[in-house]
Design a protein around this motif. Structure first.
Motif, PDB file in Angstrom:
ATOM      1  N   GLY A 174       0.821  -1.205   0.000  1.00 56.58           N
ATOM      2  CA  GLY A 174       0.000   0.000   0.000  1.00 56.58           C
ATOM      3  C   GLY A 174       0.848   1.243   0.000  1.00 56.58           C
ATOM      4  N   GLY A 175       0.232   2.350  -0.330  1.00 57.16           N
ATOM      5  CA  GLY A 175       0.941   3.618  -0.440  1.00 57.16           C
ATOM      6  C   GLY A 175       1.631   4.044   0.838  1.00 57.16           C
ATOM      7  N   ASP A 176       0.929   3.892   1.971  1.00 55.84           N
ATOM      8  CA  ASP A 176       1.547   4.318   3.224  1.00 55.84           C
ATOM      9  C   ASP A 176       1.933   3.135   4.104  1.00 55.84           C
ATOM     10  N   GLY A 177       1.866   1.930   3.550  1.00 52.99           N
ATOM     11  CA  GLY A 177       2.312   0.757   4.287  1.00 52.99           C
ATOM     12  C   GLY A 177       1.451   0.366   5.451  1.00 52.99           C
ATOM     13  N   ASP A 178       0.150   0.673   5.381  1.00 44.06           N
ATOM     14  CA  ASP A 178      -0.708   0.377   6.531  1.00 44.06           C
ATOM     15  C   ASP A 178      -1.615  -0.830   6.320  1.00 44.06           C
ATOM     16  N   THR A 179      -1.289  -1.692   5.376  1.00 45.37           N
ATOM     17  CA  THR A 179      -2.123  -2.868   5.128  1.00 45.37           C
ATOM     18  C   THR A 179      -1.415  -4.120   5.607  1.00 45.37           C
ATOM     19  N   CYS A 180      -0.975  -4.082   6.835  1.00 44.73           N
ATOM     20  CA  CYS A 180      -0.177  -5.179   7.343  1.00 44.73           C
ATOM     21  C   CYS A 180      -0.362  -5.301   8.848  1.00 44.73           C
ATOM     22  N   VAL A 181       0.273  -6.280   9.408  1.00 44.41           N
ATOM     23  CA  VAL A 181       0.317  -6.406  10.853  1.00 44.41           C
ATOM     24  C   VAL A 181       1.645  -5.860  11.350  1.00 44.41           C
ATOM     25  N   GLU A 182       1.648  -5.538  12.622  1.00 43.72           N
ATOM     26  CA  GLU A 182       2.871  -5.097  13.281  1.00 43.72           C
ATOM     27  C   GLU A 182       3.115  -6.038  14.448  1.00 43.72           C
ATOM     28  N   ILE A 183       4.377  -6.226  14.789  1.00 39.56           N
ATOM     29  CA  ILE A 183       4.708  -7.061  15.937  1.00 39.56           C
ATOM     30  C   ILE A 183       5.597  -6.286  16.904  1.00 39.56           C
ATOM     31  N   ALA A 184       5.529  -6.703  18.155  1.00 40.54           N
ATOM     32  CA  ALA A 184       6.396  -6.149  19.196  1.00 40.54           C
ATOM     33  C   ALA A 184       6.901  -7.316  20.031  1.00 40.54           C
ATOM     34  N   ALA A 185       8.193  -7.401  20.187  1.00 38.53           N
ATOM     35  CA  ALA A 185       8.790  -8.459  20.998  1.00 38.53           C
ATOM     36  C   ALA A 185       8.728  -8.064  22.471  1.00 38.53           C
ATOM     37  N   LEU A 186       8.175  -8.953  23.276  1.00 39.98           N
ATOM     38  CA  LEU A 186       8.114  -8.780  24.724  1.00 39.98           C
ATOM     39  C   LEU A 186       9.067  -9.797  25.347  1.00 39.98           C
ATOM     40  N   PRO A 187       9.294  -9.742  26.642  1.00 38.42           N
ATOM     41  CA  PRO A 187      10.253 -10.678  27.233  1.00 38.42           C
ATOM     42  C   PRO A 187       9.970 -12.161  26.940  1.00 38.42           C
ATOM     43  N   THR A 188       8.719 -12.584  26.981  1.00 36.16           N
ATOM     44  CA  THR A 188       8.410 -14.000  26.757  1.00 36.16           C
ATOM     45  C   THR A 188       7.304 -14.217  25.728  1.00 36.16           C
ATOM     46  N   ALA A 228       3.678  -9.707  20.629  1.00 37.33           N
ATOM     47  CA  ALA A 228       2.384  -9.041  20.479  1.00 37.33           C
ATOM     48  C   ALA A 228       2.170  -8.712  19.009  1.00 37.33           C
ATOM     49  N   ILE A 229       0.923  -8.799  18.576  1.00 33.55           N
ATOM     50  CA  ILE A 229       0.560  -8.540  17.183  1.00 33.55           C
ATOM     51  C   ILE A 229      -0.617  -7.583  17.163  1.00 33.55           C
ATOM     52  N   ARG A 230      -0.582  -6.615  16.225  1.00 36.27           N
ATOM     53  CA  ARG A 230      -1.714  -5.703  16.069  1.00 36.27           C
ATOM     54  C   ARG A 230      -1.907  -5.372  14.601  1.00 36.27           C
ATOM     55  N   ASP A 231      -3.078  -4.865  14.292  1.00 34.07           N
ATOM     56  CA  ASP A 231      -3.432  -4.436  12.941  1.00 34.07           C
ATOM     57  C   ASP A 231      -2.871  -3.034  12.733  1.00 34.07           C
ATOM     58  N   SER A 232      -2.047  -2.853  11.718  1.00 27.10           N
ATOM     59  CA  SER A 232      -1.437  -1.541  11.504  1.00 27.10           C
ATOM     60  C   SER A 232      -2.447  -0.484  11.086  1.00 27.10           C
ATOM     61  N   LYS A 233      -3.614  -0.906  10.593  1.00 25.71           N
ATOM     62  CA  LYS A 233      -4.652   0.064  10.218  1.00 25.71           C
ATOM     63  C   LYS A 233      -5.404   0.576  11.436  1.00 25.71           C
ATOM     64  N   ALA A 234      -5.334  -0.153  12.545  1.00 23.14           N
ATOM     65  CA  ALA A 234      -6.050   0.222  13.765  1.00 23.14           C
ATOM     66  C   ALA A 234      -5.150  -0.019  14.975  1.00 23.14           C
ATOM     67  N   PRO A 235      -4.062   0.715  15.081  1.00 21.65           N
ATOM     68  CA  PRO A 235      -3.067   0.434  16.123  1.00 21.65           C
ATOM     69  C   PRO A 235      -3.552   0.659  17.554  1.00 21.65           C
ATOM     70  N   THR A 236      -4.624   1.394  17.747  1.00 21.55           N
ATOM     71  CA  THR A 236      -5.101   1.629  19.109  1.00 21.55           C
ATOM     72  C   THR A 236      -6.101   0.577  19.569  1.00 21.55           C
ATOM     73  N   ARG A 237      -6.475  -0.314  18.680  1.00 19.04           N
ATOM     74  CA  ARG A 237      -7.407  -1.381  19.056  1.00 19.04           C
ATOM     75  C   ARG A 237      -6.654  -2.518  19.750  1.00 19.04           C
TER      76      ARG A 237
END
Length: 64
Positions: free
Chosen positions: A11-25, A28-37
Motif C-alpha cells: 500500500g501507499g503508506d504501508g498500513d495494510t499489514c500487521v505489526e509485531i512487538a517483541a516482549l520478554p516472553t 504481540a501482534i496488532r493491525d497496523s490500520k487500527a493500532p489503538t485497538r
C-alpha cells in the motif's frame, strides 16, 4: 512497546499489514490500520513456530 511492520507491508503508506512487538516472553501482534485497538499476544516459541511453518510454504497448521 516497540512496534515494527513487516517488510511485506504493501500500500501507499504501508498500513495494510500487521505489526509485531517483541516482549520478554511473548510476541504481540496488532493491525497496523487500527493500532489503538486490541492486540493479540502469543508465547515466543509458538509465534516462531508459526512463522517458520509459513516460510516453509506449508498451509497454516490446524487450530486446536
Amino acid at each position: 512497546m516497540r512496534w515494527r511492520k513487516s517488510t511485506y507491508s504493501s500500500g501507499g503508506d504501508g498500513d495494510t499489514c500487521v505489526e509485531i512487538a517483541a516482549l520478554p516472553t511473548r510476541v504481540a501482534i496488532r493491525d497496523s490500520k487500527a493500532p489503538t485497538r486490541a492486540t493479540l499476544s502469543f508465547p515466543t516459541p509458538a509465534f516462531t513456530a508459526l512463522v517458520d511453518h509459513l516460510k516453509a510454504g506449508d498451509p497454516a497448521p490446524p487450530l486446536g
